[in-house]
Design an enzyme around this catalytic site. Sequence first.
Site, PDB file in Angstrom:
ATOM      1  N   HIS A   1       7.425  21.489 -16.111  1.00 20.22           N
ATOM      2  CA  HIS A   1       6.757  21.761 -14.590  1.00 20.22           C
ATOM      3  C   HIS A   1       6.868  21.124 -14.190  1.00 20.22           C
ATOM      4  O   HIS A   1       5.675  20.754 -13.016  1.00 20.22           O
ATOM      5  CB  HIS A   1       6.537  23.364 -14.747  1.00 20.22           C
TER       6      HIS A   1
ATOM      7  N   ASP B   1       1.060  -0.304   7.939  1.00 21.80           N
ATOM      8  CA  ASP B   1       0.569   0.006   9.534  1.00 21.80           C
ATOM      9  C   ASP B   1       1.101   0.662  10.127  1.00 21.80           C
ATOM     10  O   ASP B   1       0.912   1.415  10.423  1.00 21.80           O
ATOM     11  CB  ASP B   1      -0.336  -1.489  10.100  1.00 21.80           C
TER      12      ASP B   1
ATOM     13  N   ARG C   1     -23.029   7.813   3.551  1.00 20.39           N
ATOM     14  CA  ARG C   1     -22.292   6.057   3.042  1.00 20.39           C
ATOM     15  C   ARG C   1     -21.204   5.866   3.324  1.00 20.39           C
ATOM     16  O   ARG C   1     -19.820   6.640   4.279  1.00 20.39           O
ATOM     17  CB  ARG C   1     -22.000   6.748   1.590  1.00 20.39           C
TER      18      ARG C   1
ATOM     19  N   GLN D   1       6.545  19.730 -10.231  1.00 22.78           N
ATOM     20  CA  GLN D   1       5.933  20.629  -9.468  1.00 22.78           C
ATOM     21  C   GLN D   1       4.737  19.476  -8.527  1.00 22.78           C
ATOM     22  O   GLN D   1       4.314  20.525  -7.833  1.00 22.78           O
ATOM     23  CB  GLN D   1       5.448  22.446 -10.080  1.00 22.78           C
TER      24      GLN D   1
ATOM     25  N   GLU E   1      -9.780   0.601  11.036  1.00 24.54           N
ATOM     26  CA  GLU E   1     -10.485  -1.374  10.988  1.00 24.54           C
ATOM     27  C   GLU E   1     -10.884  -1.576  12.798  1.00 24.54           C
ATOM     28  O   GLU E   1     -11.387  -2.371  13.662  1.00 24.54           O
ATOM     29  CB  GLU E   1      -9.639  -1.893  10.841  1.00 24.54           C
TER      30      GLU E   1
ATOM     31  N   GLY F   1       5.337 -10.166  13.868  1.00 26.86           N
ATOM     32  CA  GLY F   1       5.110 -11.747  13.725  1.00 26.86           C
ATOM     33  C   GLY F   1       6.557 -12.247  12.795  1.00 26.86           C
ATOM     34  O   GLY F   1       6.772 -13.759  13.497  1.00 26.86           O
ATOM     35  N   SER F   2       6.631 -11.260  11.170  1.00 22.97           N
ATOM     36  CA  SER F   2       6.803 -12.587  11.195  1.00 22.97           C
ATOM     37  C   SER F   2       8.653 -12.419  11.841  1.00 22.97           C
ATOM     38  O   SER F   2       9.903 -12.967  12.177  1.00 22.97           O
ATOM     39  CB  SER F   2       7.713 -11.667  10.012  1.00 22.97           C
TER      40      SER F   2
ATOM     41  N   ARG G   1      23.080  28.856  -5.591  1.00 22.34           N
ATOM     42  CA  ARG G   1      21.251  29.065  -4.093  1.00 22.34           C
ATOM     43  C   ARG G   1      20.664  28.143  -3.837  1.00 22.34           C
ATOM     44  O   ARG G   1      20.518  27.302  -4.299  1.00 22.34           O
ATOM     45  CB  ARG G   1      20.424  29.416  -5.557  1.00 22.34           C
TER      46      ARG G   1
HETATM   47  P1  ATP Z   1       1.129  -8.425   9.520  1.00 18.71           P
HETATM   48  O1  ATP Z   1       2.035  -7.688   9.722  1.00 18.71           O
HETATM   49  O2  ATP Z   1       0.947  -8.323   8.132  1.00 18.71           O
HETATM   50  O3  ATP Z   1       0.213  -9.622   9.819  1.00 18.71           O
HETATM   51  P2  ATP Z   1       3.338 -10.462  10.136  1.00 18.71           P
HETATM   52  O4  ATP Z   1       4.896 -10.200   9.905  1.00 18.71           O
HETATM   53  O5  ATP Z   1       2.960  -9.770  11.988  1.00 18.71           O
HETATM   54  O6  ATP Z   1       2.231  -9.564   8.963  1.00 18.71           O
HETATM   55  P3  ATP Z   1       2.057 -13.178  11.037  1.00 18.71           P
HETATM   56  O7  ATP Z   1       1.223 -13.628  10.197  1.00 18.71           O
HETATM   57  O8  ATP Z   1       1.666 -12.667  12.354  1.00 18.71           O
HETATM   58  O9  ATP Z   1       2.539 -11.356  10.356  1.00 18.71           O
HETATM   59  O10 ATP Z   1       3.652 -13.755  11.026  1.00 18.71           O
HETATM   60  C1  ATP Z   1       4.125 -14.243   9.352  1.00 18.71           C
HETATM   61  C2  ATP Z   1       5.164 -15.848   9.380  1.00 18.71           C
HETATM   62  O11 ATP Z   1       5.772 -15.752  11.055  1.00 18.71           O
HETATM   63  C3  ATP Z   1       4.147 -16.744  11.084  1.00 18.71           C
HETATM   64  O12 ATP Z   1       3.026 -17.398   9.128  1.00 18.71           O
HETATM   65  C4  ATP Z   1       4.986 -17.199  10.801  1.00 18.71           C
HETATM   66  O13 ATP Z   1       5.031 -18.521  10.240  1.00 18.71           O
HETATM   67  C5  ATP Z   1       5.839 -17.059  11.486  1.00 18.71           C
HETATM   68  N1  ATP Z   1       5.756 -16.165  13.087  1.00 18.71           N
HETATM   69  C6  ATP Z   1       4.808 -15.828  13.433  1.00 18.71           C
HETATM   70  N2  ATP Z   1       5.248 -15.861  14.606  1.00 18.71           N
HETATM   71  C7  ATP Z   1       6.250 -16.939  14.635  1.00 18.71           C
HETATM   72  C8  ATP Z   1       6.763 -17.238  16.214  1.00 18.71           C
HETATM   73  N3  ATP Z   1       6.421 -16.636  16.973  1.00 18.71           N
HETATM   74  N4  ATP Z   1       7.322 -18.798  16.299  1.00 18.71           N
HETATM   75  C9  ATP Z   1       8.105 -18.784  14.935  1.00 18.71           C
HETATM   76  N5  ATP Z   1       7.187 -18.206  13.620  1.00 18.71           N
HETATM   77  C10 ATP Z   1       6.762 -17.087  13.898  1.00 18.71           C
END
Ligand code: ATP
Length: 809
Positions: free
Chosen positions: A707, A205, A332, A710, A304, A159-160, A782
Amino acid sequence: MKIAILTSGGDSAGMNAVVRSVVKAAILKGCEAWIVREGYEGLVRGNTEAAPTTSYVGPSALSHSEFPLAAMNIINNLRFGDGELLKDGTGDYTSGRTLKGRYIVRVGWDDVRGWFTEGGTLIGTARSKEFRTPEGRLAAAHNMIKEGIDALVVCGGDGSLTGADVFRAEWPQLVTDLRAQGKITELQATTHSHLKIVGLVGSIDNDMSMTDLTIGAPTALHRICEAIDNINSTAFSHSRAFVLEVMGRHCGWLALLAGEAGGADFLFIPEQPPKSQPWEDEMCAAIQKHREVGKRKTLVIVAEGAHDIDLNPIKAEYVKDILTDRLGLDTRVTTLGHTQRGGRPCAMDRILPTLQGIKAVEALLDANSETPSYMIGVQENKITMVPLMEAVAMTQAVTTAIGEKDFEKAMRLRDPEFRESLDAFIATSSLSSSKKLPASKRMRIAIMHMGAPAGGMNAATRAAVRYCLGQGHTPLAIHSGFRGLLDDDLGELSWLGVDSWMARGGSELGTNRTLPSVDLGAVAAKFQQHSFDALMMIGGFEAFSALQILEEGRKYYPAFHIPMVHLPATISNNVPMTEYSLGSDTSLNALVEACDAIKQSASASRNRVFVVETQGGKCGYIATMGALAVGACLVYTPEDGINLDMLKRDVRFLKARYKLDAKGKAEGRLVIRNEAASSVYTTDVITKVFKEEGGSLFDSRSASLGHTLQGGIPSPMDRARAVRLSLKCMSFVERHHELLQQQPQKTRVAGPETAAVITIQSSSIIWVPVQEMVQHADMVNRRGKTAWWAGIKELVEALVARPQLAGLQ
Ligand code: ATP
């Protein structure tokens, strides 16, 4: 260039190492280093207060003329505290009063010191809704231009990284809009006409395509395996079943590797749900079989995001109910949750982020308006650069394939290692008898440990034994190496007998350094007496030498005309041609743990230099990689030796460094010395020299890790690698056995390719005939004639500015 770094999305161990590395690499390249607090949210909020004017609390007695000009960028940075964090005087800027209202902050060299050992991200992370909107990104662009930032490193998940790419693509329009609104000047618009962005994948992940590992995933795996090892003992005591839920919404890497390294009985991952419906029958049948052969404990791992083939979620509680109701097991559930994110980063989550951070800065310096945004990744042992959006698209394609129930495609889109790990898990966990080979293809495979114990030896043996039994082969364990063989100290191993070997350090078979040359004829007679069809030796340089002797012995003894393999396992990592041996990761982690504790003590005494001695024989791998992983300031290796000039320069460096420490904030520092670096300048001598020369600036103590290196419990990486490589060894001997069977027994000749060492080279696993290996070996010392890690020493020193501070250049 002004380079800023931010961490975004879920936190992960190793993010601090990235920030440290980017900051240092940027300063070393003559750039300004900036951090953005709280991810994209910080960019959107920007700075509402001016930078603090408090002067730096560092010393002022140093004259510029003491240092050559090239060093001045770093020295200025250190002395005048270009960074805001230490200026704040608290050293902990997150609670720092002067940083209120400041999210985009210039940082200095010493602002990031000691960040290595911290989990999570010290600069904060967030999920920013604002940044997803065009208005939010406009504000972010404005804030960056106001501070003059022209390049951005983003460390986060897919996402980031998508956000980063969107931002970059929009940038020219954002600049035009800001200019049209009169928020920036024409000069600012021209200077900032395009944005340079590089992505680093921080995610526990390991869900990003086109890279083998994401930053934080190895540490999360450590946390899971620690939990499994703890659960195993209580499960055994009470003969219980445990269902363990681990993170991984769309990616089963953590569950898979934990299952493989932790010796689980069954696992559920999103990419490959159980093929049969109802899956409950398949799981119960597998676990029932394990119980029938006498297993007292059961472990099922559930990712998950696990589901069945119709995408109905599979939840840990439900699995527990099934095991309780159908098999009558006292079951458990343990949900690890956020404990997986936390804690000290493991060695790999310090080394990789450091190397990747440096690469990120290089990529930014090379970038222009035409180059795509890159993602920095890693493949086996190579730091890679791939187009960011390609990697993101491929990652999203896996999620889409799963959503479309195309699980084969989802598996194909993961890297080949993922599939291999799944196959390895199945081969080593199932007790199925349906796949046994016809009697004519079954073999008697001898397994032996040689040399010093190393983490992963037992895991490799367990995998080989279980594979053999599954195929119908007879696994013969030779105890105490060739000595044991000559004493007929060998026997068959059972599926259950090796069950708990994954987590065991040392050598369950017992190991010995005696080479077969002690009595080659007698060794050949034993091969014949016990009808060995193949031999696997797990060990270090001795095993390699033994294989060479056996191969040469083929001239005289027909018994050696069988496939013979060497699986390198040694903490020294000194086997030629392979980049990793089993045990070296465990050893690095043991070193990191010990050095963190030593550094804490050294820092508590403020100005103490600890000279830490490591094992490794004539190979400086552990010392060098360990130094990189703990942020040591100097490292001494046998490859480079030690001489007086070197020591003089190092003393000069330490003096300069301690003079530059802020008052009351002098740091404890580590120097790593390999045990065989010099026979004259011993650890004791160096410690005394530093103590004497340090005067009132610093004193010195020594510590020997001996050691302890090891390692106790093998690291998850060593265990998983052991399983994978061991199974490759098994298919190697099967393949060559089948070919040899085609020759008449009496005149059977095994070619040189049938006596080989399994090696990891760059991104491939390569079989090297032992004859060829010899040409690459420095038999006297070696170790290999070349070492892939040779340049790392320079890097260790660059990251403490040794060349500049010692006035060398
Ligand atoms: P994780 O793997 O931990 O979920 P991630 O980077 O995938 O990490 P996200 O919540 O998807 O986490 O994205 C982090 C931030 O990146 C979002 O809160 C947003 O600010 C920005 N972001 C994600 N996708 C977009 C997008 N398409 N356009 C603009 N900003 C984005």
